[in-house]
Scaffold this motif. Structure first.
Motif, PDB file in Angstrom:
ATOM      1  N   GLU A 101      34.326  44.736 -45.606  1.00 13.97           N
ATOM      2  CA  GLU A 101      33.632  43.964 -46.992  1.00 13.97           C
ATOM      3  C   GLU A 101      33.335  42.706 -46.667  1.00 13.97           C
ATOM      4  OE1 GLU A 101      33.151  43.721 -49.964  1.00 13.97           O
ATOM      5  OE2 GLU A 101      34.661  42.947 -51.234  1.00 13.97           O
ATOM      6  N   GLN A 102      32.016  42.497 -46.352  1.00 11.12           N
ATOM      7  CA  GLN A 102      31.568  41.574 -45.938  1.00 11.12           C
ATOM      8  C   GLN A 102      31.645  40.695 -46.917  1.00 11.12           C
ATOM      9  OE1 GLN A 102      26.881  42.423 -45.128  1.00 11.12           O
ATOM     10  NE2 GLN A 102      27.438  44.089 -46.230  1.00 11.12           N
ATOM     11  N   ARG A 144      30.166  47.747 -47.031  1.00 14.00           N
ATOM     12  CA  ARG A 144      29.395  47.872 -45.933  1.00 14.00           C
ATOM     13  C   ARG A 144      30.421  49.221 -45.235  1.00 14.00           C
ATOM     14  NH1 ARG A 144      27.759  44.522 -40.455  1.00 14.00           N
ATOM     15  NH2 ARG A 144      26.948  43.965 -41.959  1.00 14.00           N
ATOM     16  N   THR A 157      25.352  53.133 -40.494  1.00 15.75           N
ATOM     17  CA  THR A 157      25.452  52.419 -42.033  1.00 15.75           C
ATOM     18  C   THR A 157      24.998  52.353 -42.555  1.00 15.75           C
ATOM     19  OG1 THR A 157      26.584  50.928 -39.894  1.00 15.75           O
ATOM     20  CG2 THR A 157      26.489  49.561 -41.423  1.00 15.75           C
ATOM     21  N   THR A 158      25.128  51.702 -43.718  1.00 15.98           N
ATOM     22  CA  THR A 158      25.038  51.566 -44.921  1.00 15.98           C
ATOM     23  C   THR A 158      25.129  50.492 -46.057  1.00 15.98           C
ATOM     24  OG1 THR A 158      23.769  52.477 -46.796  1.00 15.98           O
ATOM     25  CG2 THR A 158      25.966  53.440 -46.670  1.00 15.98           C
ATOM     26  N   SER A 159      24.353  49.809 -46.152  1.00 10.99           N
ATOM     27  CA  SER A 159      25.451  48.547 -47.693  1.00 10.99           C
ATOM     28  C   SER A 159      25.304  48.643 -48.682  1.00 10.99           C
ATOM     29  CB  SER A 159      25.032  46.821 -46.799  1.00 10.99           C
ATOM     30  OG  SER A 159      25.919  47.150 -45.335  1.00 10.99           O
TER      31      SER A 159
END
Length: 469
Positions: A101-102, A144, A157-159
């Motif tokens: 989690e950003q 993310r 990686t993908t957001s």
């Protein structure tokens, strides 16, 4: 190889890069020495990352994310719990997902989770806590997602674009009885009354004010004076109250924004036993405004809040409702995002205060001010009244070391102390009640001093309350 495979190959982990380097080395040695087994081993070693990258690139997924923040408005110094629900919207089971989690740096570290083989249509629920150490408006997310192969050689990686709001409001301290606007607006000790003289021909009138009931207009007096006049009656009415907040950057010793550095981890000075003391003088001022303003609004006062950056008005229908004052939730929401401004003086805010306060009490929460800053305030609000000034001793928030960002030399400390005494003396001479607050004093203690001052007790020789001799 297509574009997705090239993207996956560029996403080799450290383990994958080491394996590729080892495969190239074995291939070179096998070719140089003519050893076929070495070449075969090298081909196998090099093929493993390629196959892993191909497997990661071929993964297809659809993920739904839902967050529930409890509470969505949290007082500074407390934590909020976040329920993160991740749903596999695909029909196929997911593989190994690494989720993170950003979050803004002010809310703490980055929570991470591992979800393995989530079935199609299934939901994984995860919880984490965020620390409301800093006041403000924040956004949680987006999530993310990292896809990794079973050997840990390649990651993708993908957001997303999802998120949820979190508002960290200032703390509201429980204040005792007394202080400005000490009554309850419904006919208590602090409720103002307007007195009428009975008799239609000898009725007591005054000039119409914005918000007066038009049914009380006295038309004979209006025709005689040429101005709209209203009858005075013996009835309680909601007292006005105004807060003046000095949020100029030059009037406070400010700290850096929260972050991973040592400065962010240092504990600010504060009252004994306070687990989350204000990190600087501006935060103390905002907390005092939230506590005092909430108390006044709860007692029935029409609250107006003026700052050196402008008036705080309700977010919805501000123009139509500004005369009705701020409610406690509206006050906290506006204070949540209040920051320092680069204004030079108090002049514009004092002019607004003069128009907004009327006959009600004024509480001025001031940072580092000199007599020159107070000239206009004293001129517009002078004489015996219930006006109160809380002067902040900003030197108490300075770090002991003069090399730090908030450090002060001995000369600067002496100059600020002398300026504080001059400002307090000027306000006392104009009829203000004056209290000095420093980093070791709580808002409750300052309010108690105001209550003593309102009862005529607790004054020190030379006038004022709580002013160091």
């Amino acid at each position: 190889m297509g574009g997705p495979l090239r993207t996956a190959l560029t996403s080799l982990t450290l383990r994958g890069r080491c394996l590729v380097a080892a495969g190239i080395t074995l291939l070179a040695l096998g070719a140089l020495l003519g050893e076929r087994p070495l070449v075969q081993i090298a081909v196998f070693v090099l093929a493993l990352p390629v196959l892993s990258a191909l497997a990661v690139a071929r993964q297809r997924f659809r993920v739904g994310v839902r967050r529930t923040v409890s509470p969505a408005r949290v007082p500074r110094g407390q934590d909020a719990e976040v329920l993160l629900e991740v749903t596999n919207a695909d029909r196929r089971a997911g593989r190994l997902w690494l989720l993170s989690e950003q979050l803004p740096a002010e809310l703490g570290g980055t929570p991470s989770f591992v979800v393995e083989r989530l079935p199609g249509g299934g939901t994984a629920a995860m919880r984490y806590r965020v620390s409301g150490a800093r006041r403000g408006r924040f956004r949680l997310g987006p999530l993310r997602l990292r896809l990794v192969d079973p050997f840990g050689l390649v990651q993708r990686t993908t957001s997303g674009t999802d998120g949820a709001p979190l508002v960290v409001v200032p703390r509201v301290r429980p204040l005792g009885p007394g202080g400005p606007a000490g009554g309850h607006g419904g006919g208590g000790a602090g409720a103002r009354r307007s007195i009428a003289v009975h008799g239609e021909d000898d009725v007591s009138t005054r000039q119409y004010r914005h918000g007066d009931d038009l049914r009380k207009v006295h038309w004979r007096a209006t025709a005689r004076t040429g101005e709209l006049m209203v009858r005075l009656e013996e009835r309680p009415w909601r007292a006005q109250a105004a807060l003046l907040l000095d949020v100029r950057a030059g009037a406070h010793l400010l700290t850096r924004a929260a972050g991973p550095g040592p400065a962010a981890r240092s504990t600010p000075p504060g009252p004994p036993g306070d687990p989350a003391p204000p990190q600087d003088s501006l935060e103390w001022l905002v907390e005092a405004a939230a506590s005092i303003g909430s108390t006044m609004a709860r007692r029935g006062a029409v609250l107006r809040v003026l700052t050196t950056a402008g008036e705080l008005t309700p977010t919805a229908g501000a123009a139509a409702r500004v005369s009705a004052g701020l409610t406690t939730p509206e006050l906290l929401d506006r204070l949540a995002s209040l920051g320092p401004n680069r204004g030079g003086g108090l002049g514009h805010a004092v002019q607004q205060l003069h128009r907004a306060a009327g006959e009600g009490p004024v509480v001025a929460l001031l940072g580092s001010v000199g007599p020159d800053d107070l000239t206009e305030l004293v001129a517009l609000r002078s004489g015996p009244s219930t006006d109160v000034a809380v002067l902040l001793d900003v030197t108490s928030w300075a770090d002991p070391s003069p090399r730090s960002r908030r450090g002060l030399s001995a000369t600067a400390r002496a100059a600020l102390t002398a300026q504080l005494e001059q400002s307090a003396s000027l306000l006392r001479g104009a009829g203000w009640q004056v209290v000095v607050a420093d980093a070791t004093r709580t808002v409750e203690a300052v309010w108690a001093d105001l209550a003593l001052a309102g009862n005529g007790a607790g004054s020190r020789p030379g006038g004022g309350v709580g002013v160091p001799a």
